[in-house]
Design an enzyme around this catalytic site. Structure first.
Site, PDB file in Angstrom:
ATOM      1  N   CYS A  89      60.284  29.621  10.284  1.00  0.00           N
ATOM      2  CA  CYS A  89      60.609  28.843   8.934  1.00  0.00           C
ATOM      3  C   CYS A  89      60.941  27.270   9.163  1.00  0.00           C
ATOM      4  O   CYS A  89      61.510  27.166   8.373  1.00  0.00           O
ATOM      5  CB  CYS A  89      61.780  30.253   8.698  1.00  0.00           C
ATOM      6  SG  CYS A  89      63.520  30.087   9.356  1.00  0.00           S
ATOM      7  N   ARG A  96      67.604  29.596   1.792  1.00  0.00           N
ATOM      8  CA  ARG A  96      69.086  29.450   2.045  1.00  0.00           C
ATOM      9  C   ARG A  96      69.756  29.723   0.457  1.00  0.00           C
ATOM     10  O   ARG A  96      69.854  28.392  -0.445  1.00  0.00           O
ATOM     11  CB  ARG A  96      68.299  27.680   2.048  1.00  0.00           C
ATOM     12  CG  ARG A  96      67.627  27.606   2.915  1.00  0.00           C
ATOM     13  CD  ARG A  96      67.669  26.404   3.870  1.00  0.00           C
ATOM     14  NE  ARG A  96      67.177  25.248   5.057  1.00  0.00           N
ATOM     15  CZ  ARG A  96      65.537  25.224   5.062  1.00  0.00           C
ATOM     16  NH1 ARG A  96      65.184  24.703   4.039  1.00  0.00           N
ATOM     17  NH2 ARG A  96      65.008  24.871   6.010  1.00  0.00           N
ATOM     18  N   ASN A 154      63.794  23.779  13.403  1.00  0.00           N
ATOM     19  CA  ASN A 154      64.561  22.415  13.397  1.00  0.00           C
ATOM     20  C   ASN A 154      66.027  22.416  14.193  1.00  0.00           C
ATOM     21  O   ASN A 154      66.462  21.444  14.541  1.00  0.00           O
ATOM     22  CB  ASN A 154      65.244  22.386  11.429  1.00  0.00           C
ATOM     23  CG  ASN A 154      64.486  22.474  10.884  1.00  0.00           C
ATOM     24  OD1 ASN A 154      63.221  22.396  11.029  1.00  0.00           O
ATOM     25  ND2 ASN A 154      64.308  22.825   9.293  1.00  0.00           N
ATOM     26  N   HIS A 168      71.355  19.011   4.333  1.00  0.00           N
ATOM     27  CA  HIS A 168      71.554  19.793   2.742  1.00  0.00           C
ATOM     28  C   HIS A 168      70.652  19.336   1.714  1.00  0.00           C
ATOM     29  O   HIS A 168      69.883  19.204   1.279  1.00  0.00           O
ATOM     30  CB  HIS A 168      72.372  20.838   3.315  1.00  0.00           C
ATOM     31  CG  HIS A 168      72.807  21.747   3.404  1.00  0.00           C
ATOM     32  ND1 HIS A 168      74.099  22.162   4.658  1.00  0.00           N
ATOM     33  CD2 HIS A 168      72.089  23.043   3.472  1.00  0.00           C
ATOM     34  CE1 HIS A 168      73.487  23.459   4.741  1.00  0.00           C
ATOM     35  NE2 HIS A 168      72.498  23.767   4.317  1.00  0.00           N
ATOM     36  N   ARG A 197      69.978  16.865  14.500  1.00  0.00           N
ATOM     37  CA  ARG A 197      68.551  16.557  13.794  1.00  0.00           C
ATOM     38  C   ARG A 197      69.289  15.695  12.728  1.00  0.00           C
ATOM     39  O   ARG A 197      68.006  15.309  11.933  1.00  0.00           O
ATOM     40  CB  ARG A 197      68.402  17.771  13.266  1.00  0.00           C
ATOM     41  CG  ARG A 197      68.983  18.740  12.362  1.00  0.00           C
ATOM     42  CD  ARG A 197      68.881  19.959  11.800  1.00  0.00           C
ATOM     43  NE  ARG A 197      68.229  20.235  10.468  1.00  0.00           N
ATOM     44  CZ  ARG A 197      68.334  21.125  10.403  1.00  0.00           C
ATOM     45  NH1 ARG A 197      68.964  22.489  10.748  1.00  0.00           N
ATOM     46  NH2 ARG A 197      67.575  21.854   9.372  1.00  0.00           N
ATOM     47  N   ARG A 212      68.418  34.754   3.701  1.00  0.00           N
ATOM     48  CA  ARG A 212      69.637  34.506   4.326  1.00  0.00           C
ATOM     49  C   ARG A 212      70.663  34.083   4.061  1.00  0.00           C
ATOM     50  O   ARG A 212      71.220  33.035   3.121  1.00  0.00           O
ATOM     51  CB  ARG A 212      68.615  32.156   4.973  1.00  0.00           C
ATOM     52  CG  ARG A 212      69.611  32.338   6.711  1.00  0.00           C
ATOM     53  CD  ARG A 212      70.237  31.327   6.505  1.00  0.00           C
ATOM     54  NE  ARG A 212      70.282  29.691   5.822  1.00  0.00           N
ATOM     55  CZ  ARG A 212      69.617  28.538   6.553  1.00  0.00           C
ATOM     56  NH1 ARG A 212      69.011  28.712   7.614  1.00  0.00           N
ATOM     57  NH2 ARG A 212      69.842  27.809   5.193  1.00  0.00           N
TER      58      ARG A 212
HETATM   59  C1  PEP Z   1      65.761  25.804  10.951  1.00  0.00           C
HETATM   60  O1  PEP Z   1      66.769  25.415  11.535  1.00  0.00           O
HETATM   61  O2  PEP Z   1      64.961  25.960  11.494  1.00  0.00           O
HETATM   62  C2  PEP Z   1      66.210  26.669   9.493  1.00  0.00           C
HETATM   63  C3  PEP Z   1      64.832  26.532   8.770  1.00  0.00           C
HETATM   64  O3  PEP Z   1      67.364  26.660   8.594  1.00  0.00           O
HETATM   65  P1  PEP Z   1      68.070  25.454   8.455  1.00  0.00           P
HETATM   66  O4  PEP Z   1      66.990  23.824   8.327  1.00  0.00           O
HETATM   67  O5  PEP Z   1      68.366  25.259   7.216  1.00  0.00           O
HETATM   68  O6  PEP Z   1      69.218  24.728   9.025  1.00  0.00           O
HETATM   69 MG    MG Z   2      69.150  26.183  11.297  1.00  0.00          MG
END
Ligand code: PEP
Ligand code: MG
Length: 758
Positions: free
Chosen positions: A684, A478, A636, A373, A647, A514
Site C-alpha cells: 500500500c 489513513r 514508504n 502527511h 522520506r 489503519r
Molecule cells: C507506508 O509507509 O508505505 C504507508 C502506506 O504508510 P504512510 O505513508 O501513511 O506512512
Molecule cells: Mg507508513
C-alpha cells in the site's frame, strides 16, 4: 447553603463568551476563580498556567489566597498536589492537605488554613495547559460530584485559556526586528525542488510566508482614501464570507473540516484586532497599510509563541489579512480567495492546506520540507505541491507569474510561451492517460491472472474517485487526518460517524482501516509528548496507541462498530515484533467483548493485519504471517527505515531507492512468508503504483495493490501488458543482484526505466 454545580457550569459558559469578545485575560481568569469559589463555596480557588518551555506551573489568578502570590508562586511538574495532578493528567482530591506527603506549603500566602484540596489539570487532549484548584478549611470538604463539576469547567477553560492567550500574546507584543530583504529572482528563472504532490499549477506568487501581507494587492493610487466606515463594512463582509466558507467546507469535507476557520472568526471578532486597525486609520495610516501592520504584529508574536497551537495560527492571520484587504478594496467577490494564486509558505499544516484548498488555491511551494502527511493530503485534494529551499522561496517576488510542475518538482518564473504550450500538451496527455472511463471492473494480467486494485483513502472526499476508478475496496484508510485537524481527540462517536460513511460509501466492498499513525514528522498540536530528539524513532503509530490505551480503544470500538454487517479489516502501523501485534490484538478482543456485553452491534469477523514497514518486521515476517490474518507492505516507511533515509528530506532523496537490493529482497521475503501461511498479502505504499517496479512486484507474487486511485488506469494497463512468466523472470534476475548499480543497469537495459527512482 448547597453547592450549585449546574449554575456554576452555566456561569462559566457565560464567561467563555466574554473571552470570545476579547475581554482581558487577567480579568477573565479572575472572574473564573471568583465564580468557581462562590458556587462551590470553597474558601480558595486558583488557576495555574503551565509553561511548556520551563515545565513549571505559575499561579495566575486566585480568590482566597494572598494576591501578591499571583505571578510569584510557581510549581515544577510533579511538585505539590497541583504539580502532581498536572504531571499525572488526573484530578487529585485530598481530604486533609497537611497530612498529604505531596502537599507543598508556601509561606506568607495564608494557605496553611485550608485542609481540603482538589486540583484538576486543565488539558487539551493530553496537552497540559494548567490547573484549576479549590481549597476549603473543612476537612474532607470536596465530594466526587465536585470533582466532576471541576473537570467539566477545566475542559471549557482549556479552550478559553488557549484562545485568550492567543490574542493577549499579541497585546503584550515585542518590538519588531527588521530582517534583511533578499535579492529577488530574475524573471524567467527556474527553481528546482522536490515533488510532493503531482499536477501542474499556474498562478501568481503569493507569499504567505513573508511579512508582506499587503504585497499581493496594492490599492489604486487614484482612489479616494479608505475610512473606518469602509473597514467596518469590509469586516462584516469578511465575517459573512468566513461563515459561508466554514459551512461549505463542512459540507464538502465533513471528516476533517470541523471548525477549521474558528481562529479566523475569533481574531476577526476580537476588538483589539479590528480596533487597532481602525485606530491606525484614524491616525492617518492608509487603510491597507493599517491592516498589514496589525497582521504583521500578530504574525510576529504568533510565530514566536512557545505554544504550538498558537504558532499554528500564523497562516490564519495572514490569510485573514489578505481577505480583509481584498474586501476593503472592494475587489470582485471571487477575488477574495486564492484562485489564480500559488501560495509560498515556510511551513504548512494539513489544516492550512484544507483551508487554502477551500479558498481555491492553485498550488503550494513549501520551503521547510514537506511532511509526509502534507504531501498525502495535497494529493488527496488534487493540489500540486513542491518543496523548495528557503533561500529560493524568499527570492520569489510576490505577484510573479509562475508555472509549477508538481510531478518533476520544477517551478518556472514568468514562463515563456513555449513552456506554457509544452505544459498544456503534457496536461492533456496526462488527462488522457488517467481517464476513469478507461478502467475496467476487473484487472487481469496478459496471461489472464486476476489482480486487485484497491484505493488508499486519506479523506472521505477520496471515496468519490475511488468509486469512479472502480476500486475493488479500500486497502488503506489513513485514519489520522480527522485527528490532525481537530484541536482535541475526536470522540468515539465522532469517529464512528466518519468510519461508517466510509464503509457505507464503499457499498459492501472490503475496507481496511489503519489505526492512528501519528508521531514521526506529524505530531498532534494538542498532544505534547516530551520533545523527542528522533521523532521518527520515537513515540509513533502503534507505539502511541499501545501507550494510550483509552484513545486506542475508542478508535478500535469505532472501527468495529462501523464494520457491523460489512467486510472490514483493521491493520496496525509500524509493528516491530509479534509481541506488538499480539498486544494490539488483545486490545481489539477486549473492545469486542465490551461491545458484546453492552449489546452494541459490531463486526466480530474483523480481520486483523500487520503493516510491514520496519526491518524488524521483515525479519519476523514468518511469525507475523502465522499470527495475523493479513500483511500489508508499507513501502514508504519500509524504504525509510531499511535504508535509514528520511522520506521527507530532500537532501538525501537520491538515497531513497525503492530498487535497492535490500528492499527487493525484503518484499520478496514478506510475500513468501504470507504465502507459506496461506495469508493475504498486499502493498500500500507509493511503490505499489510505481510503473517501473510493477513487473517486479507481480513477479514476486503480489496480486493486491492499494494505490492513489487516480493511478488506476495506468496500473491496470501495465498489469494487462504483463505476462507473469516474464515478470517472474525479471524478479528473479533482480533478486540475484547485490548492487544498486547492477540493478539500475539491468532496468535500463530492459528499457523499463528512464529515471529509476521511486
Ligand atoms: C507506508 O509507509 O508505505 C504507508 C502506506 O504508510 P504512510 O505513508 O501513511 O506512512
Ligand atoms: Mg507508513
Amino acid at each position: 447553603m448547597k453547592k450549585r454545580n449546574v449554575d456554576l457550569v452555566c456561569d462559566i459558559a457565560e464567561l467563555m463568551s466574554l473571552a470570545e469578545e476579547g475581554q482581558d485575560r487577567k480579568v477573565l481568569l479572575q472572574n473564573v476563580v471568583t465564580t468557581v469559589a462562590k458556587h462551590m463555596q470553597a474558601d480558595v480557588c486558583s488557576i495555574y498556567i503551565y509553561d511548556e518551555e520551563n515545565r513549571r506551573l505559575s499561579l495566575r489568578a486566585t480568590q482566597g489566597l494572598d494576591a501578591s502570590a499571583i505571578g510569584n508562586v510557581t510549581l515544577g511538574l510533579g511538585e505539590g498536589i497541583t504539580g502532581r495532578a498536572v504531571r499525572e493528567l488526573r484530578p487529585i482530591c485530598v481530604g486533609a492537605a497537611s497530612k498529604s506527603s505531596a502537599y507543598k506549603f508556601f509561606p506568607g500566602i495564608h494557605e496553611e488554613e485550608y485542609e481540603a484540596f482538589l486540583a484538576v489539570p486543565i488539558l487539551r487532549g493530553l496537552r497540559r495547559i494548567g490547573a484549576l484548584v479549590v481549597q476549603a478549611r473543612e476537612v474532607n470538604y470536596f465530594t466526587p460530584n465536585d470533582v466532576k463539576a471541576l473537570r467539566a469547567i477545566a475542559a471549557q477553560l482549556a479552550t478559553m485559556i488557549e484562545n485568550v492567550q492567543l490574542l493577549s500574546e499579541v497585546r503584550d507584543r515585542a518590538v519588531e526586528s527588521a530582517a534583511p530583504v533578499p535579492k529577488k529572482m530574475d524573471r524567467g528563472a527556474i527553481i528546482r525542488g522536490r515533488s510532493a504532490s503531482t499536477g501542474t499549477a499556474r498562478g501568481r506568487a503569493c507569499a504567505l510566508g513573508s511579512n508582506d501581507a499587503e504585497a499581493c494587492m496594492l490599492p489604486d493610487p487614484e482612489a479616494p482614501p479608505l475610512t473606518v466606515d469602509d473597514l467596518e463594512k469590509a469586516v462584516e463582509k469578511t465575517m459573512t464570507q468566513i461563515d459561508e466558507l466554514q459551512r461549505q467546507t463542512t459540507a464538502d469535507l465533513a471528516d476533517v473540516a470541523v471548525l477549521i476557520f474558528s481562529a479566523h472568526q475569533l481574531i476577526l471578532e476580537d476588538r483589539q484586532f479590528t480596533g487597532r486597525i481602525a485606530d491606525l486609520i484614524k491616525d492617518g495610516t492608509p487603510a491597507v497599510k493599517a491592516i498589514a501592520t496589525v497582521v504583521n504584529e500578530y504574525v510576529e508574536v504568533f510565530s514566536r509563541s512557545k505554544m504550538p497551537m498558537i504558532r499554528e495560527k500564523v497562516l490564519d492571520v495572514k490569510d485573514l489579512g489578505n481577505r480583509l484587504t481584498r474586501n476593503l478594496l472592494n475587489k470582485a467577490s471571487d477575488a477574495c480567495d486564492y484562485r489564480g494564486q500559488i501560495i509560498i509558505a515556510h511551513e504548512m499544516l494539513p489544516s492550512d492546506i484544507l483551508k487554502l484548498s477551500a479558498e481555491n488555491v492553485e498550488g503550494f511551494l513549501v520551503s521547510s520540507g514537506v511532511t509526509s502527511h502534507n504531501a498525502i493530503i495535497s494529493r488527496s485534494l488534487g493540489i500540486p505541491m513542491v518543496a523548495i529551499s528557503r533561500e529560493d522561496a524568499d527570492r520569489i517576488e510576490d505577484g510573479t507569474e509562475m508555472l509549477m510542475d508538481g510531478e518533476q518538482g520544477i517551478v518556472y518564473l514568468d514562463p515563456s510561451d513555449a513552456v506554457r504550450r509544452k505544459y498544456t500538451e503534457l496536461d492533456e496527455a496526462w488527462k488522457a492517460l488517467h481517464d476513469a472511463s478507461d478502467v475496467k471492473e476487473q484487472t487481469l494480467t496478459k496471461c489472464g491472472e486476476r489482480v486487485r486494485i484497491y484505493a488508499n483513502i486519506n479523506l472521505l472526499s477520496d471515496l468519490k474517485p475511488a468509486r469512479k476508478f472502480k476500486a475493488e475496496g479500500v486497502g488503506l484508510y489513513r485514519s489520522e487526518f480527522p485527528f490532525i485537524v481537530r484541536t482535541d481527540f475526536p470522540t468515539e462517536d465522532e469517529q464512528y460517524l466518519i468510519y461508517k460513511k466510509l464503509v457505507d460509501q464503499m457499498e459492501g466492498k472490503t475496507v481496511t482501516f489503519r489505526t492512528l499513525d501519528i508521531g514521526g514528522d506529524k505530531m498532534l498540536s494538542y498532544y505534547s509528548s516530551v520533545d523527542e530528539a528522533n521523532p521518527f524513532l520515537g513515540m509513533r503509530a502503534i507505539r502511541f496507541s499501545l501507550q494510550n490505551k483509552d484513545i486506542f480503544s475508542e478508535q478500535l470500538r469505532a472501527f468495529l462498530r462501523a464494520g457491523a454487517e460489512s467486510r472490514t479489516r483493521i491493520m496496525f502501523p509500524l509493528i516491530s515484533s509479534v509481541d506488538d501485534f499480539v498486544a494490539a490484538r488483545s486490545i481489539v478482543h477486549e473492545c469486542m467483548d465490551e461491545l458484546e456485553k453492552n449489546g452494541v452491534p459490531f463486526n466480530r469477523k474483523t480481520e486483523l493485519g500487520v503493516m510491514v514497514e520496519l526491518p524488524s518486521a521483515v525479519e519476523v515476517a514468518d511469525e507475523l504471517a502465522f499470527e495475523s490474518d493479513f500483511l500489508s507492505i508499507g513501502s514508504n516507511d519500509l524504504i525509510q527505515y531499511m535504508l535509514a533515509v528520511d522520506r521527507t528530506n530532500e537532501k538525501v532523496s537520491n538515497l531513497y531507492l525503492a530498487h535497492h537490493p535490500a528492499i527487493l529482497r525484503a518484499i520478496n521475503r514478506v510475500v513468501a512468508a504470507a504465502q507459506t501461511h496461506g495469508k493475504d498479502v498486499s502493498i500500500c505504499g507509493d511503490l505499489s503504483a510505481n510503473k517501473r517496479m510493477l513487473p517486479f512486484l507481480l513477479g514476486v507474487g503480489l496480486r493486491k495493490f492499494s494505490i492513489d486511485i487516480v493511478n488506476a488506469p495506468t496500473v491496470q494497463r501495465l498489469v494487462a501488458s504483463t505476462n507473469l512468466a516474464d515478470a517472474e523472470e525479471i524478479a528473479n534476475h533482480l533478486l540475484d543482484m547485490g548492487r544498486i548499480s547492477e540493478i539500475e543497469a539491468y532496468l535500463l537495459e530492459r528499457d523499463l526505466v528512464g529515471d529509476v527512482q521511486a
